[in-house]
Design a protein around this motif. Structure first.
Motif, short mmCIF file in Angstrom:
data_model
loop_
_atom_site.label_atom_id
_atom_site.label_comp_id
_atom_site.label_asym_id
_atom_site.label_seq_id
_atom_site.Cartn_x
_atom_site.Cartn_y
_atom_site.Cartn_z
N LEU A 26 0.82 -1.21 0.00
CA LEU A 26 0.00 0.00 0.00
C LEU A 26 0.85 1.27 0.00
N TYR A 63 -9.86 6.21 -5.72
CA TYR A 63 -8.55 6.14 -5.07
C TYR A 63 -7.66 7.30 -5.49
N LEU A 77 -4.92 4.79 4.52
CA LEU A 77 -4.56 4.03 3.32
C LEU A 77 -3.22 3.31 3.43
N LEU A 90 -5.84 -4.62 2.06
CA LEU A 90 -7.12 -4.00 1.72
C LEU A 90 -8.19 -4.31 2.76
N MET A 136 -8.68 0.64 -5.80
CA MET A 136 -7.31 0.30 -5.40
C MET A 136 -6.84 -0.96 -6.10
N HIS A 140 -3.82 -0.94 -8.74
CA HIS A 140 -2.70 -1.83 -8.44
C HIS A 140 -2.37 -2.70 -9.65
#
Length: 327
Positions: A26, A63, A77, A90, A136, A140
Motif C-alpha cells: 500500500l 482512489y 490508506l 485491503l 485500489m 494496483h
C-alpha cells in the motif's frame, strides 16, 4: 523557512530500530498514485508513468482522488502493518472506522483540497468503501503488480546493503547514510534524524523508546513518517534503484515461469523459505519446491541458520536476474 520534520531518538530507540525485508504494497501503491500528479519524475520512472497514465480507467478515480496532494496522504490508506499481501492490506483499509475517515477526510474536503464527492467515503458509506477497494485493486493491476518483482528485488538489494552495514558498522552508520534527504545529528545522549517536508514549518517526533521501523521503498519520492502510538515509529525512505527504468519482469517470467521468476527475485535479499513464500504469495511447500529447482540450476545457494533455511543468489543468478530485467 524550510519545512523540517525531526525525529528525536534515544539509545533505546536505536537498539529497537529494525529494517523491513519486503516492500509495503500500500505504500508503493500510494506513492504510485502521487507520482502521477507530480510535475516531473526521475528518469527511471518516466516510461512507467506514461504507461500507467495510458492505462487509467474511470473506476480508479475514488482512489486517485486521494492521491492528488503532494504533501499529504491519508494515513488510513497505509495501515501500520505495512504488509506485502494486497488482500490482507485491503481488508485493513476496509475496516477503517468511520470516525477515522471523518477525521482525516472532512478537513481536506472543507479546505477544497479534496473534491466534494469524497464526502460519501468520509461518511463511511458502504458503497463508497466498496468503490474505493475496487479502485485500489484496479490501479494496483496497472501501476504496481506488473512491476512488483522488480520493486521487490530492488528493495531486497537495498536491505542487503543496509544489513551488511549494520553488522559491520552499527545502526548509526545506517541512519547517517540512509538517504540524501535525511540528516543525522548526534546531540549528547540523544540523536536527531531530520528531513525537509512540505506540510509544516517544524515538527518534532519522539518515539520515546518505541524504536523505529525502517521501510525501504521504490516509489516514494521522499522520506515519510507514519506514527502509530501503539507501535514503533515507521520511517519510509526512497531507495536508490540500481536500474535506469522501472520495467516488468516479463522476459524472466517467460524463461522461468512467472512464479519461479518471482521466487528468484525475492531471494535477492537473502531471505528464508517462509519469507520467500510470504513475499511471493505462495505456500511454504511451493516455495521450497521452487528454491530446490533454482538451487539445482545453480542460480541460488542455501544454508541453514538455526531453524531457518536462508537462500542467496549465486553470481549466475544475479546475472540472470539483471539480464531478465534489462538492467
Amino acid at each position: 523557512m524550510l519545512d523540517v520534520m525531526t525525529l528525536h531518538l534515544t539509545a533505546t530507540d536505536l537498539s529497537r530500530t529494525v529494517l523491513r525485508s519486503a516492500p509495503s504494497v500500500l505504500l508503493e501503491l500510494g506513492a504510485a498514485g502521487q507520482r502521477l500528479f507530480e510535475a516531473a519524475v526521475p528518469e527511471h520512472l518516466t516510461a512507467w508513468r506514461a504507461r500507467t497514465r495510458a492505462a487509467l480507467r474511470p473506476q480508479m478515480r475514488p482512489y486517485l482522488d486521494l492521491c492528488r496532494l503532494p504533501w499529504w496522504f491519508p494515513d488510513f490508506l497505509t495501515p501500520p502493518s505495512l504488509g506485502s499481501d494486497l488482500t490482507a492490506a485491503l481488508d485493513e483499509v476496509s475496516a477503517t472506522p468511520t470516525a477515522t475517515l471523518e477525521a482525516e477526510l472532512r478537513p481536506r474536503i472543507a479546505a477544497g483540497d479534496l473534491p466534494a464527492r469524497v464526502g460519501a467515503l468520509a461518511a463511511g458509506e458502504p458503497v463508497a468503501r466498496q468503490r474505493l477497494r475496487a479502485a485500489m485493486v484496479a490501479f494496483h493491476e496497472v501501476a504496481v503488480a506488473p512491476y512488483w518483482e522488480t520493486i521487490t528485488a530492488a528493495v531486497h538489494a537495498d536491505r542487503a546493503v543496509r544489513g551488511s552495514t549494520m553488522v559491520d558498522a552499527g545502526i548509526e552508520r545506517v541512519l547517517r547514510n540512509l538517504s540524501p534527504y535525511l540528516y543525522w545529528k548526534p546531540c549528547g545522549e540523544r540523536y536527531e534524524l531530520s528531513y525537509e517536508c512540505g506540510f509544516a514549518n517544524e515538527i518534532g517526533l519522539a518515539p520515546a523508546g518505541r524504536g523505529v521501523t525502517l521501510v525501504p521503498s521504490y516509489l516514494v519520492p521522499r522520506p515519510c513518517v507514519l506514527d502509530d502510538p501503539t507501535g514503533p515509529l515507521v520511517l519510509a525512505y526512497p531507495i536508490r534503484p540500481g536500474r535506469r527504468e522501472l520495467a516488468s519482469g516479463q522476459p524472466l517470467a517467460d524463461l522461468l515461469g512467472r512464479t519461479r521468476a518471482a521466487v528468484l527475485g525475492a531471494i535477492a535479499g537473502g531471505p528464508s523459505t517462509s519469507q520467500v513464500a510470504r513475499t511471493v504469495g505462495i505456500s511454504v511447500a511451493s516455495a521450497s519446491q521452487h528454491t530446490s529447482t533454482l538451487r539445482q540450476a545453480g542460480l541460488i545457494t542455501t544454508q541453514r541458520a538455526g531453524p531457518a533455511v536462508l537462500h542467496t543468489l549465486t553470481p549466475l543468478g544475479e546475472h540472470l536476474l539483471r539480464a531478465g530485467r534489462g538492467s
